[in-house]
Each structure stands twice: as C-alpha cells, then as structure tokens.
Design a protein around this motif. Sequence first.
Motif, short mmCIF file in Angstrom:
data_model
loop_
_atom_site.label_atom_id
_atom_site.label_comp_id
_atom_site.label_asym_id
_atom_site.label_seq_id
_atom_site.Cartn_x
_atom_site.Cartn_y
_atom_site.Cartn_z
N GLU A 128 0.83 -1.21 0.00
CA GLU A 128 0.00 0.00 0.00
C GLU A 128 0.86 1.26 0.00
N ILE A 129 1.88 1.29 0.88
CA ILE A 129 2.73 2.48 0.99
C ILE A 129 3.52 2.71 -0.29
N PHE A 130 4.09 1.60 -0.84
CA PHE A 130 4.88 1.74 -2.07
C PHE A 130 4.01 2.24 -3.22
N ALA A 131 2.78 1.75 -3.29
CA ALA A 131 1.86 2.21 -4.33
C ALA A 131 1.57 3.70 -4.17
N ASN A 132 1.36 4.12 -2.92
CA ASN A 132 1.11 5.54 -2.65
C ASN A 132 2.33 6.39 -2.98
N LYS A 146 4.69 5.78 -5.17
CA LYS A 146 4.85 5.89 -6.63
C LYS A 146 3.83 6.88 -7.22
N ASP A 147 2.59 6.80 -6.71
CA ASP A 147 1.56 7.72 -7.22
C ASP A 147 1.91 9.17 -6.89
N VAL A 148 2.36 9.41 -5.67
CA VAL A 148 2.67 10.78 -5.25
C VAL A 148 3.89 11.31 -5.99
N MET A 149 4.89 10.44 -6.16
CA MET A 149 6.11 10.89 -6.86
C MET A 149 5.81 11.16 -8.33
N LYS A 150 4.91 10.38 -8.91
CA LYS A 150 4.52 10.64 -10.30
C LYS A 150 3.79 11.99 -10.40
N THR A 151 2.94 12.25 -9.43
CA THR A 151 2.24 13.54 -9.39
C THR A 151 3.24 14.68 -9.21
N LEU A 152 4.29 14.42 -8.40
CA LEU A 152 5.31 15.43 -8.16
C LEU A 152 5.98 15.86 -9.47
N ILE A 172 3.19 18.11 -2.13
CA ILE A 172 3.37 16.74 -2.61
C ILE A 172 4.68 16.15 -2.10
N ALA A 173 5.74 16.97 -2.12
CA ALA A 173 7.03 16.51 -1.61
C ALA A 173 6.93 16.14 -0.14
N ALA A 174 6.18 16.95 0.61
CA ALA A 174 6.00 16.66 2.04
C ALA A 174 5.26 15.33 2.23
N LYS A 175 4.28 15.09 1.35
CA LYS A 175 3.53 13.84 1.42
C LYS A 175 4.44 12.64 1.15
N VAL A 176 5.37 12.80 0.18
CA VAL A 176 6.31 11.72 -0.12
C VAL A 176 7.17 11.43 1.11
N ARG A 177 7.66 12.52 1.73
CA ARG A 177 8.48 12.32 2.92
C ARG A 177 7.68 11.62 4.02
N GLU A 178 6.44 12.00 4.14
CA GLU A 178 5.58 11.40 5.15
C GLU A 178 5.42 9.89 4.92
N LEU A 179 5.25 9.50 3.65
CA LEU A 179 5.12 8.08 3.32
C LEU A 179 6.41 7.30 3.58
N PHE A 180 7.54 7.95 3.21
CA PHE A 180 8.83 7.31 3.49
C PHE A 180 9.01 7.12 4.99
N ASN A 181 8.70 8.16 5.75
CA ASN A 181 8.84 8.07 7.20
C ASN A 181 7.89 7.02 7.77
N GLU A 182 6.69 6.94 7.21
CA GLU A 182 5.73 5.95 7.68
C GLU A 182 6.26 4.53 7.48
N PHE A 183 6.85 4.29 6.32
CA PHE A 183 7.38 2.96 6.05
C PHE A 183 8.57 2.65 6.95
N ASN A 184 9.43 3.64 7.15
CA ASN A 184 10.58 3.43 8.04
C ASN A 184 10.12 3.13 9.45
N GLU A 185 9.11 3.83 9.90
CA GLU A 185 8.56 3.56 11.23
C GLU A 185 7.95 2.17 11.29
N GLN A 211 14.49 -2.47 3.29
CA GLN A 211 15.08 -1.13 3.26
C GLN A 211 15.71 -0.84 1.91
N GLN A 212 16.31 -1.87 1.31
CA GLN A 212 16.89 -1.69 -0.02
C GLN A 212 15.80 -1.39 -1.04
N GLU A 213 14.67 -2.09 -0.92
CA GLU A 213 13.56 -1.81 -1.82
C GLU A 213 13.09 -0.36 -1.68
N LEU A 214 13.05 0.13 -0.46
CA LEU A 214 12.65 1.52 -0.23
C LEU A 214 13.67 2.48 -0.84
#
Length: 555
Positions: A340-344, A346-352, A366-379, A529-532
């Motif tokens: 779910e996160i990876f799909a989000n 990719k969608d957000v980065m494409k929009t960016l 949009i950039a902030a949203k991408v960071r938020e998703l990355f942080n969410e996955f790391n958490e 983590q490598q996938e991220l």
Amino acid sequence: MYKVDTASALREATEPGVITQSILISLAIDQGPRKEAGKLFLEDGIELNALKEIRIEFLNILNIDHLWPLKNLIKLSLSHNVIERIENLDELVHLKELDLSFNRIKIMENLDNLDQLEILLLYSNEISVIQGLNNLKKLTILNIGKNKINDWKHVIYLRDFKSLRSLNTCDNPCTEMDGYLDYLFAFVPQLIYYQYRIIPESTRHSAIDKHYRIISNLEENEAKVQTELKLQQEFEDKLALLTAAYVEYLDEDFLFQQMFSANEVGRILSTINEDTQNAFEEYRKSFSAICHNLHELGLQEHDKRTEEIRLFELVVNEGKENKQNVARKIVDEVLERKMEIFANIKDVMKTLIEEREGDADATDDIAAKVRELFNEFNELLSKARNQLMSKEVILHDQIEDINEVFRINMMNMISSFLETAREHFSLLRNSQAEYNNTMNELILNYLSGFADNGEVPVHLKDLYGNKDSLATLAASHDIHLQVIDNREKLMTNRLDNWLKDYINQLIVDENKRNRQQILEISHFFGFLQQELNLLHPSQGLDLTDIELDDATLED
C-alpha cells in the motif's frame, strides 16, 4: 552468472576425458526448456543441484567425475561413452535410474550409496561377474545383456533381490548353455519379464518342476537363515535398548560369569565337592536376581527419561511454533502495508513530476507527502523489527530457562536412579562377601581332611601347598569385587557423560537457532530497506531535485 557456448563446451569431449562443469551446464541448457525464456533463465543462473535428469551420451567420456553438484538427480544416462570404471557416484543418493550401456566397464562396483536405484542398465560392456548390488534393495529392472558373463552363479545371487521384476542377460556366454532359462525362471521366481517380454506362467511352472527338489532344499536353508537373521536383529535391538538404559548384560548372569572368567582359581575352588558346588549355585542365583532387579529398574528409569525428553521437546517446539506464527503474522502485515505504501509513494512521486512546472506550493505539499510516506514505512519497519527481535529474545530466554529446568529435572532423576543402583551394587558386594565366607569355611573343612595322610587331589596340590591357604580365596574375592566395582563405575560415568553431552548440545543448538533467527530478521528488513531505497536512493536530498524516469516509477 554462466554464459556458455554449448557447441564449444561439448567439443571439449571429442577426446577421451572427464565430465566438466561446462559440459554439465551445456547439457542442462540443451536438454532444458525449449522456449527462449527457459534457455535465458538457464544461461543467466543455472542451478545444477536442481536438475532431476541429464543425459551425458556420445561424448567420449572416459572417467565419471564432477557429478557431485547434481545431488538431486533422479535419472542419469552415461551411455555410449568409453567409461572403464563405475566411480564417483556416491553423492547421487536420490538416483532411481542409471544407464551405463555401451561403455567399457569390466567390474560392477561403487554402487553401494545408490540405495534408491530402481533401474540399472549395463548393456554392452565387458562385465564377467554380476556383483556389487547388495545395497540396491529397490532394484526393479536390470539389463546386463551383451557382456562376458560365463557361469550361472548370478542366478542365485539375483534371487535375493525381491523387488527385481525385469532382467536381460541376453548375448552373454552363460545364456548359450542348455537349460539356462529354466534355471533362471525357477530360481528367480519374482521375475515377471525377461528381455522385456513377459514370462509365460506355463514356462515358469515347467522350470520350477524341473528343479523342484533343489528349490525345496534351498527354500528350507533360506528359511533357516532368515530365522537366524531375525533372532540376531532382535538381539541387537534388545542390546541397543539395554545400552541406552545403561543396564546392558545385566538381564541374565553375564556379570556373574564375567567374575569367574577373570578368575580361573575361583572356578576350580567352586567345584571341589558337592558342598562348594551347591554354594556356587546358590550364589549364582542370588547374584543374578539382584542383577535382574537392577536391569528392570534401569528399563523403568529409561522410560522415565524418554518421557521427560518427549515432554521437554513438546514444550520447546510449541514455544517455537507459537513464536513463528506470531512472527509470520507480523511479516504478513508488513508486506501488506508495504504494498500500500509503495503504491502511494509511486503515485505521489509521479504527481510530483507532473506538477513541477506548476504551482510551487502544490509541489511542496506533494514533496511533504512523499516524505511522510517514506517516514511511515521506516517507522513500520522499525516497529516490526523491534517486535520480531523482542519475540526472539523472549523465546531465547524462555528456551534457556526450560533447558535449565530440564537439566535439573534430569539430573535429579539420574541421581535418584544412581543412588538406587548403588544400593543394588552394594547388595552384590554383600552377596560376594557372604559367598567368600562360606567358601572359606567349606574349603578349610575340606582340606583339613587331608592333613594326616597328605593325599590332596592333584588339581588342588598347588592351592594346598600354600602355607596361607586363605590367600588364594582372598585374591579370588578381590577379583570379584573389582568386576562389580568396574560395572558400577561404567554405569555412573556413562550416565553422567550422557547428561553433560546432552545439555551441552541443547545449548549449542539453541544458540545456533537464535543466531540464525536474528540473521534472518536482519536480512529481511535489510532487503525491505533496499527496496525503499530504490524509490528514494538519496536520503536527505530535497525530493523536488530527484530525477525520476518512468522505469523507476514502474519498478
């Protein structure tokens, strides 16, 4: 990664030689999937140990070698080469079919490890004796045609292969002798096919009638051998059980006989007269009765230890399984949330990318949203990793505690058994002391009768000639006590060493399991983590500066 020129690799075998890895890879590619995708897969990363079947034919192979990577091979053909020896097949323990036809083999050898073999083809070689098949209990088809077998000895040899259903011995000198087929069909009744043709029942019955008397004698002897083998196996099984219970050779009078086998003088003294013989027999009965009680006690304690081990393993395995189920649930949730996160992302980065030429404020959002998703996955990864590590630490501590409880329980159990066993050994020593005193009195009374006339029996003269006649009895007594003491020490030392070794192995196994689990957890989250990082390779870089192409977004 392998890149093989099939044609050039196979040209290596134009001169007599051995099997090489490049030849195996070439043949695997050539005999593998015919579609281009399958071929490319083989060339890109072939795993020889995954092969189930391979044909190494018409390659002028002289020596069998380099087959150890094919550990899971089921079917192997080495026909139409110039092989002179059967060798280097020990690793192919799953092999069911082996074709060595049309070679130059002289001796049937080195087949012992192939105990799963069902089909063995040795047509057109130079073999003169059928042998070396003793371990091939599953052998169903044997083709030994067109060799140099001269006599009929192989018929009785093949009679023992009860799974053998098809045989071909054609074009051997032995088959030209009158009556061969009748002899074969009569003495190998399990055969259904000869030269791949069914054997008519009328032919079989006629052959058996011709050799009826010999077959009857043979079957009688075979029955005796089977009975002896069964008894021997039962003895070995019983001995194995008694050895595991540490009471081997205590069920009968072995220990008693051992004392006197080490004491010839004691044996002579026991036969002086009827009184000494009666005393000896009474001693044997009482001594053997104590040994038998100790033997029964040992078996009971063995059952208790076996049950304790079963319960211990049940608890440990249950703990491992419960932890594994929890871990599997955590991993499944991570993988589901990852999708779910990876799909989000990719969608957000494409929009960016699409918004870069537009509103700057929208791009920042949009950039902030991408960071938020990355942080969410790391958490998510951090939380899941901590959960799994915590579960593993808890399980490891629990197993260590269970191991310690098991050690204490088993130590108490063994201590209690050894305490009772020592009481039995004390009874054996007391019985020996009573026997020694009885024999002292009986022998002195017996010898005193010869004091006046000196007519001592010849076999007692050396004993009687000793000024201290009791010294001989004392030495005999010491020998007997030494045998009893040694048997007690043997039981005690073996049990102590078993417990020590068993507990040490538990510790080693658990530490190994714990390390492997930690490594698996680390590797799993390292991979995620490598996938991220493939989506966000430059940590700390402003996302508005990242250049992403369509291929990256589609990964």
